[in-house]
Design an enzyme around this catalytic site. Structure first.
Site, PDB file in Angstrom:
ATOM      1  N   SER A  19       0.831  -1.207   0.000  1.00 20.29           N
ATOM      2  CA  SER A  19       0.000   0.000   0.000  1.00 20.29           C
ATOM      3  C   SER A  19       0.861   1.250   0.000  1.00 20.29           C
ATOM      4  O   SER A  19       1.940   1.280   0.609  1.00 20.29           O
ATOM      5  CB  SER A  19      -0.908   0.022   1.234  1.00 20.29           C
ATOM      6  OG  SER A  19      -1.597   1.250   1.291  1.00 20.29           O
ATOM      7  N   TYR A  33      -2.125  -1.549  10.100  1.00 23.10           N
ATOM      8  CA  TYR A  33      -2.186  -1.741   8.641  1.00 23.10           C
ATOM      9  C   TYR A  33      -0.892  -1.238   7.971  1.00 23.10           C
ATOM     10  O   TYR A  33      -0.287  -1.950   7.160  1.00 23.10           O
ATOM     11  CB  TYR A  33      -3.409  -0.990   8.097  1.00 23.10           C
ATOM     12  CG  TYR A  33      -3.614  -1.143   6.616  1.00 23.10           C
ATOM     13  CD1 TYR A  33      -4.111  -2.327   6.086  1.00 23.10           C
ATOM     14  CD2 TYR A  33      -3.276  -0.116   5.733  1.00 23.10           C
ATOM     15  CE1 TYR A  33      -4.292  -2.467   4.713  1.00 23.10           C
ATOM     16  CE2 TYR A  33      -3.456  -0.250   4.373  1.00 23.10           C
ATOM     17  CZ  TYR A  33      -3.961  -1.425   3.871  1.00 23.10           C
ATOM     18  OH  TYR A  33      -4.128  -1.574   2.509  1.00 23.10           O
ATOM     19  N   LYS A  46       1.897  -3.600   5.972  1.00 21.25           N
ATOM     20  CA  LYS A  46       2.250  -3.404   4.563  1.00 21.25           C
ATOM     21  C   LYS A  46       3.731  -3.045   4.412  1.00 21.25           C
ATOM     22  O   LYS A  46       4.363  -3.388   3.408  1.00 21.25           O
ATOM     23  CB  LYS A  46       1.358  -2.330   3.937  1.00 21.25           C
ATOM     24  CG  LYS A  46      -0.124  -2.732   3.865  1.00 21.25           C
ATOM     25  CD  LYS A  46      -0.351  -3.963   2.993  1.00 21.25           C
ATOM     26  CE  LYS A  46      -1.825  -4.233   2.730  1.00 21.25           C
ATOM     27  NZ  LYS A  46      -2.039  -5.413   1.874  1.00 21.25           N
TER      28      LYS A  46
END
Ligand SMILES: NC(=O)c1ccc[n+]([C@@H]2O[C@H](COP(=O)([O-])OP(=O)(O)OC[C@H]3O[C@@H](n4cnc5c(N)ncnc54)[C@H](O)[C@@H]3O)[C@@H](O)[C@H]2O)c1
Length: 254
Positions: free
Chosen positions: A147, A160, A164
């Site tokens: 991401s 998150y 990533k």
């Protein structure tokens, strides 16, 4: 020289039951690849496989939990037995659209562990399960969906962002370990991309600010990503490995 045809190859798309995974699966199927749509939500995987089959493509659906090692092994065995080969793994499954944004001091530890388990350990387990068949074939492609929040350092998503960032590190280390078998490992770093799934975590104001921060000031769509994933899955990228490509309309530059 024309683009290399990928027809006849076999690809696994984890988290293929909706959103970007669905877009990758349908794009590959439209190019004549056999697709294993793997998702923890079997019904969603089934629906995507049915959509592909109805359009004349070849697909199988499978219930897979990428945090579970036997499940990842069964996924690769299923692709091999259904299609006779396994050329490409797209590590797309993630806890993402269901995440609530909040300061990291308020993230429940259990939620932290779940996000790391699915988004990071899941990539490790699925890749490890796919690699033996690729080594035997002397060729393979692993495409990790990371991401653009990592280079951006986006706040209120720390589990998150960390997961990533781990995927990007894993992409580099794994690329070094697998180059000898002509297996490439690359990461795609999408910016915020609209899919058919509504995202309550992003307010209209945040969305407008995000779009305004882009060089190309429009919403991102799955079609902005499918060709990039196809490139990393294809012969055209055979000398490219360990790389991270940001697809965010030109917000951050690596
Ligand atoms: N859409 C975006 O704006 C965006 C931006 C950057 C990165 N990404 C990344 O792209 C990928 C796809 O995003 P999306 O918007 O389609 O997300 P999504 O949340 O809509 O879909 C994720 C899919 O993964 C599946 N999944 C979750 N846990 C799983 C598990 N343990 N095993 C197998 N499958 C599991 C879900 O059932 C779902 O079908 C994700 O890796 C996401 O982090 C998305």
């Amino acid at each position: 020289m024309t683009a290399h045809s990928m027809a006849g190859q076999a690809v696994i798309v984890t988290g293929g039951g909706q959103g970007l995974g669905r877009a990758f699966a349908t794009r590959f199927a439209a190019e004549g690849l056999s697709v294993l749509v793997a998702d923890i939500r079997h019904e969603a995987a089934d629906a995507v496989a049915a959509e592909i089959t109805a359009a004349g493509g070849t697909a199988r659906a499978m219930h897979v939990d990428v945090t579970d090692e036997p499940s990842c092994r069964a996924m690769c065995e299923a692709a091999l037995s259904a299609f006779g080969r396994l050329d490409i793994l797209v590590n797309n499954a993630s806890i993402f659209s269901t995440l609530k944004m909040r300061p990291f001091t308020e993230i429940p530890t259990e939620e932290w562990r779940q996000v790391i388990d699915v988004n990071l350990t899941g990539v490790f387990l699925a890749s490890r399960a796919a690699v033996p068949a690729m080594k035997e074939a002397g060729r393979g492609r692993i495409v990790n969906i990371a991401s653009a929040v990592v280079p951006m350092g986006r706040p209120n998503y720390l589990h998150y962002v960390s997961s990533k960032a781990g995927v990007i590190g894993m992409t580099r280390g794994m690329a070094r370990e697998l180059g000898g078998w002509n297996i490439t490992v690359n990461a795609v770093l999408p910016g915020a991309t609209d899919t058919e799934i509504p995202r309550e975590t992003v307010s209209p104001e945040q969305r407008a600010t995000l779009i305004a921060s882009r060089s190309i000031q429009r919403p991102g769509t799955p079609d902005d990503l499918t060709g990039v994933v196809r490139f990393f899955a294809s012969e055209d990228s055979s000398f490219v490995t360990g790389q991270s490509l940001v697809v965010d309309g030109g917000t951050v530059f690596l």
